[in-house]
Write a protein that holds these residues in place. Sequence first.
Motif, PDB file in Angstrom:
ATOM      1  N   ALA A  46      -4.008  12.031 -13.689  1.00  0.00           N
ATOM      2  CA  ALA A  46      -3.559  10.993 -12.752  1.00  0.00           C
ATOM      3  C   ALA A  46      -4.486   9.785 -12.808  1.00  0.00           C
ATOM      4  CB  ALA A  46      -3.475  11.548 -11.336  1.00  0.00           C
ATOM      5  N   VAL A  47      -5.791  10.021 -12.860  1.00  0.00           N
ATOM      6  CA  VAL A  47      -6.755   8.921 -12.941  1.00  0.00           C
ATOM      7  C   VAL A  47      -6.602   8.185 -14.280  1.00  0.00           C
ATOM      8  CG1 VAL A  47      -9.221   8.365 -13.059  1.00  0.00           C
ATOM      9  CG2 VAL A  47      -8.386   9.940 -11.307  1.00  0.00           C
ATOM     10  N   ALA A  48      -6.249   8.912 -15.331  1.00  0.00           N
ATOM     11  CA  ALA A  48      -6.102   8.315 -16.661  1.00  0.00           C
ATOM     12  C   ALA A  48      -4.818   7.499 -16.827  1.00  0.00           C
ATOM     13  CB  ALA A  48      -6.147   9.403 -17.727  1.00  0.00           C
ATOM     14  N   THR A  49      -3.965   7.467 -15.812  1.00  0.00           N
ATOM     15  CA  THR A  49      -2.698   6.725 -15.909  1.00  0.00           C
ATOM     16  C   THR A  49      -2.903   5.222 -15.913  1.00  0.00           C
ATOM     17  OG1 THR A  49      -2.381   6.698 -13.515  1.00  0.00           O
ATOM     18  CG2 THR A  49      -1.356   8.519 -14.752  1.00  0.00           C
ATOM     19  N   CYS A  50      -4.098   4.779 -15.633  1.00  0.00           N
ATOM     20  CA  CYS A  50      -4.430   3.350 -15.591  1.00  0.00           C
ATOM     21  C   CYS A  50      -3.855   2.645 -14.369  1.00  0.00           C
ATOM     22  CB  CYS A  50      -4.026   2.615 -16.867  1.00  0.00           C
ATOM     23  SG  CYS A  50      -4.880   3.256 -18.307  1.00  0.00           S
ATOM     24  N   LEU A  51      -3.342   3.390 -13.406  1.00  0.00           N
ATOM     25  CA  LEU A  51      -2.969   2.768 -12.140  1.00  0.00           C
ATOM     26  C   LEU A  51      -4.273   2.379 -11.467  1.00  0.00           C
ATOM     27  CD1 LEU A  51      -0.310   5.375 -10.939  1.00  0.00           C
ATOM     28  CD2 LEU A  51       0.143   3.115 -11.887  1.00  0.00           C
ATOM     29  N   ARG A  52      -4.411   1.132 -11.079  1.00  0.00           N
ATOM     30  CA  ARG A  52      -5.701   0.654 -10.561  1.00  0.00           C
ATOM     31  C   ARG A  52      -6.144   1.383  -9.298  1.00  0.00           C
ATOM     32  NH1 ARG A  52      -5.441  -2.314  -6.219  1.00  0.00           N
ATOM     33  NH2 ARG A  52      -3.499  -3.286  -5.586  1.00  0.00           N
ATOM     34  N   TYR A  53      -5.209   1.934  -8.559  1.00  0.00           N
ATOM     35  CA  TYR A  53      -5.526   2.611  -7.302  1.00  0.00           C
ATOM     36  C   TYR A  53      -5.638   4.127  -7.486  1.00  0.00           C
ATOM     37  CZ  TYR A  53      -0.499   2.394  -7.810  1.00  0.00           C
ATOM     38  OH  TYR A  53       0.765   2.436  -8.326  1.00  0.00           O
ATOM     39  N   ALA A  54      -5.499   4.625  -8.712  1.00  0.00           N
ATOM     40  CA  ALA A  54      -5.571   6.056  -8.989  1.00  0.00           C
ATOM     41  C   ALA A  54      -7.013   6.456  -9.278  1.00  0.00           C
ATOM     42  CB  ALA A  54      -4.666   6.434 -10.142  1.00  0.00           C
ATOM     43  N   THR A  55      -7.809   6.573  -8.238  1.00  0.00           N
ATOM     44  CA  THR A  55      -9.185   7.040  -8.369  1.00  0.00           C
ATOM     45  C   THR A  55      -9.231   8.528  -8.022  1.00  0.00           C
ATOM     46  OG1 THR A  55      -9.734   6.567  -6.067  1.00  0.00           O
ATOM     47  CG2 THR A  55     -10.036   4.763  -7.661  1.00  0.00           C
ATOM     48  N   SER A  56     -10.323   9.175  -8.336  1.00  0.00           N
ATOM     49  CA  SER A  56     -10.464  10.590  -7.986  1.00  0.00           C
ATOM     50  C   SER A  56     -10.274  10.800  -6.490  1.00  0.00           C
ATOM     51  CB  SER A  56     -11.843  11.106  -8.404  1.00  0.00           C
ATOM     52  OG  SER A  56     -11.954  11.132  -9.797  1.00  0.00           O
ATOM     53  N   ASN A  57     -10.811   9.881  -5.693  1.00  0.00           N
ATOM     54  CA  ASN A  57     -10.714  10.004  -4.243  1.00  0.00           C
ATOM     55  C   ASN A  57      -9.271   9.856  -3.755  1.00  0.00           C
ATOM     56  OD1 ASN A  57     -11.853  10.326  -1.647  1.00  0.00           O
ATOM     57  ND2 ASN A  57     -11.769   8.124  -1.332  1.00  0.00           N
ATOM     58  N   THR A  58      -8.545   8.858  -4.259  1.00  0.00           N
ATOM     59  CA  THR A  58      -7.167   8.674  -3.795  1.00  0.00           C
ATOM     60  C   THR A  58      -6.264   9.804  -4.281  1.00  0.00           C
ATOM     61  OG1 THR A  58      -6.631   7.202  -5.649  1.00  0.00           O
ATOM     62  CG2 THR A  58      -7.299   6.153  -3.591  1.00  0.00           C
ATOM     63  N   VAL A  59      -6.487  10.292  -5.486  1.00  0.00           N
ATOM     64  CA  VAL A  59      -5.706  11.428  -5.981  1.00  0.00           C
ATOM     65  C   VAL A  59      -5.949  12.640  -5.086  1.00  0.00           C
ATOM     66  CG1 VAL A  59      -5.404  13.061  -7.885  1.00  0.00           C
ATOM     67  CG2 VAL A  59      -5.604  10.610  -8.355  1.00  0.00           C
ATOM     68  N   ARG A  60      -7.202  12.910  -4.780  1.00  0.00           N
ATOM     69  CA  ARG A  60      -7.547  14.054  -3.928  1.00  0.00           C
ATOM     70  C   ARG A  60      -6.884  13.938  -2.561  1.00  0.00           C
ATOM     71  NH1 ARG A  60     -12.343  14.222  -5.127  1.00  0.00           N
ATOM     72  NH2 ARG A  60     -13.132  12.632  -3.721  1.00  0.00           N
ATOM     73  N   GLU A 104       0.832  -1.202   0.000  1.00  0.00           N
ATOM     74  CA  GLU A 104       0.000   0.000   0.000  1.00  0.00           C
ATOM     75  C   GLU A 104       0.868   1.254   0.000  1.00  0.00           C
ATOM     76  OE1 GLU A 104      -2.434  -0.631   3.438  1.00  0.00           O
ATOM     77  OE2 GLU A 104      -3.786  -1.987   2.388  1.00  0.00           O
ATOM     78  N   ASP A 105       1.957   1.239   0.770  1.00  0.00           N
ATOM     79  CA  ASP A 105       2.877   2.385   0.782  1.00  0.00           C
ATOM     80  C   ASP A 105       3.488   2.596  -0.596  1.00  0.00           C
ATOM     81  OD1 ASP A 105       2.373   2.777   3.466  1.00  0.00           O
ATOM     82  OD2 ASP A 105       4.259   1.881   4.151  1.00  0.00           O
ATOM     83  N   ASN A 106       3.850   1.514  -1.261  1.00  0.00           N
ATOM     84  CA  ASN A 106       4.419   1.587  -2.604  1.00  0.00           C
ATOM     85  C   ASN A 106       3.415   2.192  -3.585  1.00  0.00           C
ATOM     86  OD1 ASN A 106       6.436   1.047  -4.626  1.00  0.00           O
ATOM     87  ND2 ASN A 106       5.109  -0.603  -5.326  1.00  0.00           N
ATOM     88  N   GLU A 107       2.159   1.780  -3.492  1.00  0.00           N
ATOM     89  CA  GLU A 107       1.126   2.337  -4.371  1.00  0.00           C
ATOM     90  C   GLU A 107       0.963   3.834  -4.129  1.00  0.00           C
ATOM     91  OE1 GLU A 107      -2.415   0.038  -3.686  1.00  0.00           O
ATOM     92  OE2 GLU A 107      -1.795  -1.519  -5.105  1.00  0.00           O
ATOM     93  N   ARG A 108       0.950   4.242  -2.868  1.00  0.00           N
ATOM     94  CA  ARG A 108       0.830   5.667  -2.553  1.00  0.00           C
ATOM     95  C   ARG A 108       2.019   6.449  -3.103  1.00  0.00           C
ATOM     96  NH1 ARG A 108      -1.847   3.869   2.226  1.00  0.00           N
ATOM     97  NH2 ARG A 108       0.127   3.466   3.246  1.00  0.00           N
TER      98      ARG A 108
END
Length: 105
Positions: A49-63, A20-24
Amino acid sequence: LNNFLEPTNPNKCLDVKQHEDNERDVLRKTILELVKKGHVHYTDIEKKAVATCLRYATSNTVRKQFYHYLLVNGYVERVSRGIYKITSKGEKLLEIWIRVSALYY
């Protein structure tokens, strides 16, 4: 970094936390790379950032990573309403992540 993707022992919470730390970190690096390109509007950062196709890059996580980590800790700063730029502290962090990434890829 490969050991983050395949935990040695799935029962170890530490492996999950490291993953999880690596994903962040990857998401934060992606955001900083976008902001480094110049004074950028937050909505553009979020969309790219959301368009990068990283599975964890949602609007909420980016925010969360943008406002609750990068901005609060001084890696990016607000120039005007909705417009942000990278700080020298953010550039140093990005350079570290780039060097570390080069070691693993």
